[in-house]
Design a protein around this motif. Structure first.
Motif, PDB file in Angstrom:
ATOM      1  N   SER A   1       0.843  -1.057  -0.069  1.00  0.00           N
ATOM      2  CA  SER A   1       0.178   0.041   0.121  1.00  0.00           C
ATOM      3  C   SER A   1       0.654   1.092  -0.027  1.00  0.00           C
ATOM      4  CB  SER A   1      -1.027   0.040   1.222  1.00  0.00           C
ATOM      5  OG  SER A   1      -0.505  -0.773   2.212  1.00  0.00           O
ATOM      6  N   TYR A   2       1.980   1.441   0.740  1.00  0.00           N
ATOM      7  CA  TYR A   2       2.651   2.486   0.873  1.00  0.00           C
ATOM      8  C   TYR A   2       3.406   2.873  -0.582  1.00  0.00           C
ATOM      9  CZ  TYR A   2       5.855   6.115   2.597  1.00  0.00           C
ATOM     10  OH  TYR A   2       6.380   7.427   2.522  1.00  0.00           O
ATOM     11  N   ALA A   3       3.813   1.768  -1.252  1.00  0.00           N
ATOM     12  CA  ALA A   3       4.425   1.877  -2.503  1.00  0.00           C
ATOM     13  C   ALA A   3       3.325   2.571  -3.567  1.00  0.00           C
ATOM     14  CB  ALA A   3       5.064   0.729  -3.024  1.00  0.00           C
ATOM     15  N   ILE A   4       2.136   1.876  -3.238  1.00  0.00           N
ATOM     16  CA  ILE A   4       0.890   2.482  -4.501  1.00  0.00           C
ATOM     17  C   ILE A   4       0.715   4.010  -4.033  1.00  0.00           C
ATOM     18  CG2 ILE A   4      -1.432   2.146  -4.753  1.00  0.00           C
ATOM     19  CD1 ILE A   4      -1.116  -0.711  -4.049  1.00  0.00           C
ATOM     20  N   MET A   5       0.657   4.289  -2.955  1.00  0.00           N
ATOM     21  CA  MET A   5       0.556   6.060  -2.510  1.00  0.00           C
ATOM     22  C   MET A   5       1.566   6.544  -2.786  1.00  0.00           C
ATOM     23  SD  MET A   5      -1.427   5.851   1.258  1.00  0.00           S
ATOM     24  CE  MET A   5      -0.326   4.589   1.931  1.00  0.00           C
ATOM     25  N   MET A   6       2.740   5.924  -2.778  1.00  0.00           N
ATOM     26  CA  MET A   6       3.834   6.822  -3.400  1.00  0.00           C
ATOM     27  C   MET A   6       3.976   6.846  -5.078  1.00  0.00           C
ATOM     28  SD  MET A   6       6.039   8.264  -0.976  1.00  0.00           S
ATOM     29  CE  MET A   6       7.329   8.349  -1.701  1.00  0.00           C
ATOM     30  N   LEU A   7       3.578   5.890  -5.771  1.00  0.00           N
ATOM     31  CA  LEU A   7       3.340   6.024  -7.097  1.00  0.00           C
ATOM     32  C   LEU A   7       2.271   7.123  -7.542  1.00  0.00           C
ATOM     33  CD1 LEU A   7       3.887   5.027 -10.197  1.00  0.00           C
ATOM     34  CD2 LEU A   7       1.891   3.197  -9.618  1.00  0.00           C
ATOM     35  N   GLY A   8       1.240   7.264  -6.658  1.00  0.00           N
ATOM     36  CA  GLY A   8       0.236   8.201  -6.958  1.00  0.00           C
ATOM     37  C   GLY A   8       0.775   9.693  -6.854  1.00  0.00           C
ATOM     38  N   ILE A   9       1.751   9.794  -5.722  1.00  0.00           N
ATOM     39  CA  ILE A   9       2.148  11.219  -5.506  1.00  0.00           C
ATOM     40  C   ILE A   9       3.337  11.340  -6.536  1.00  0.00           C
ATOM     41  CG2 ILE A   9       3.886  12.496  -3.942  1.00  0.00           C
ATOM     42  CD1 ILE A   9       2.492  10.838  -1.715  1.00  0.00           C
ATOM     43  N   PHE A  10       4.063  10.179  -7.000  1.00  0.00           N
ATOM     44  CA  PHE A  10       4.811  10.379  -8.080  1.00  0.00           C
ATOM     45  C   PHE A  10       4.180  11.006  -9.334  1.00  0.00           C
ATOM     46  CE2 PHE A  10       7.246   8.695 -11.518  1.00  0.00           C
ATOM     47  CZ  PHE A  10       8.462   9.480 -11.639  1.00  0.00           C
ATOM     48  N   LEU A  11       3.095  10.056  -9.717  1.00  0.00           N
ATOM     49  CA  LEU A  11       2.224  10.463 -11.108  1.00  0.00           C
ATOM     50  C   LEU A  11       1.621  12.002 -10.760  1.00  0.00           C
ATOM     51  CD1 LEU A  11       0.250   7.380 -11.528  1.00  0.00           C
ATOM     52  CD2 LEU A  11       2.000   8.264 -13.015  1.00  0.00           C
ATOM     53  N   LEU A  12       1.438  12.534  -9.529  1.00  0.00           N
ATOM     54  CA  LEU A  12       0.991  13.773  -9.320  1.00  0.00           C
ATOM     55  C   LEU A  12       2.053  14.737  -9.484  1.00  0.00           C
ATOM     56  CD1 LEU A  12      -1.893  15.378  -8.413  1.00  0.00           C
ATOM     57  CD2 LEU A  12      -0.645  15.122  -6.120  1.00  0.00           C
ATOM     58  N   ILE A  13       3.161  14.355  -9.218  1.00  0.00           N
ATOM     59  CA  ILE A  13       4.512  15.548  -9.360  1.00  0.00           C
ATOM     60  C   ILE A  13       4.529  15.350 -10.927  1.00  0.00           C
ATOM     61  CG2 ILE A  13       6.796  15.488  -9.050  1.00  0.00           C
ATOM     62  CD1 ILE A  13       6.102  14.584  -6.455  1.00  0.00           C
ATOM     63  N   LEU A  14       4.689  14.131 -11.627  1.00  0.00           N
ATOM     64  CA  LEU A  14       4.778  14.032 -12.962  1.00  0.00           C
ATOM     65  C   LEU A  14       3.906  14.878 -13.977  1.00  0.00           C
ATOM     66  CD1 LEU A  14       7.200  12.784 -14.729  1.00  0.00           C
ATOM     67  CD2 LEU A  14       5.443  10.665 -14.869  1.00  0.00           C
ATOM     68  N   THR A  15       2.428  14.970 -13.587  1.00  0.00           N
ATOM     69  CA  THR A  15       1.705  15.581 -14.481  1.00  0.00           C
ATOM     70  C   THR A  15       2.054  17.081 -15.107  1.00  0.00           C
ATOM     71  OG1 THR A  15       0.057  14.348 -13.284  1.00  0.00           O
ATOM     72  CG2 THR A  15      -0.888  16.311 -14.573  1.00  0.00           C
ATOM     73  N   PRO A  16       2.405  18.008 -14.215  1.00  0.00           N
ATOM     74  CA  PRO A  16       2.965  19.244 -14.835  1.00  0.00           C
ATOM     75  C   PRO A  16       4.002  19.279 -15.751  1.00  0.00           C
ATOM     76  CG  PRO A  16       2.945  19.444 -12.350  1.00  0.00           C
ATOM     77  CD  PRO A  16       2.441  18.079 -12.827  1.00  0.00           C
TER      78      PRO A  16
END
Length: 103
Positions: A48-63
């Protein structure tokens, strides 16, 4: 950009739901994945923690992806000034990410 944010939010919610269901982050106390390879490995193991970190990484990658697409659009329009300005913005973003990752 909205689609990127929605995808990132969905991934984070999946990680939170997994955390609530299993009651475990998937890692021992004090251990957190930070490197992209470690995060992807944890996602493959459905931690779960890795999945949440992936979501944060995707959020940073969007802009950042938005800036890359803008460079492409300005090149297609043959707008040299905005191509250079946007390229400089991308270089600044990359430098900031590298400094953040190393520091």
């Amino acid at each position: 950009m909205q689609i990127g944010v929605l995808i990132a939010a969905f991934v984070i919610v999946v990680g939170i739901l997994d955390l609530l269901i299993t009651g475990s982050t998937g890692y021992p106390i004090g251990v957190h994945p930070h490197a992209p390879g470690t995060i992807l490995q944890g996602v493959m193991q459905f931690k779960s923690y890795a999945i949440m970190m992936l979501g944060i990484f995707l959020l940073i990658l969007t802009p950042v992806l938005r800036v890359v697409v803008s460079i492409y659009a300005f090149i297609k329009e043959r707008d040299r000034l905005y191509t250079w300005i946007t390229t400089i913005v991308l270089i600044i973003l990359i430098i900031a990410m590298v400094i953040g990752y190393l520091g």
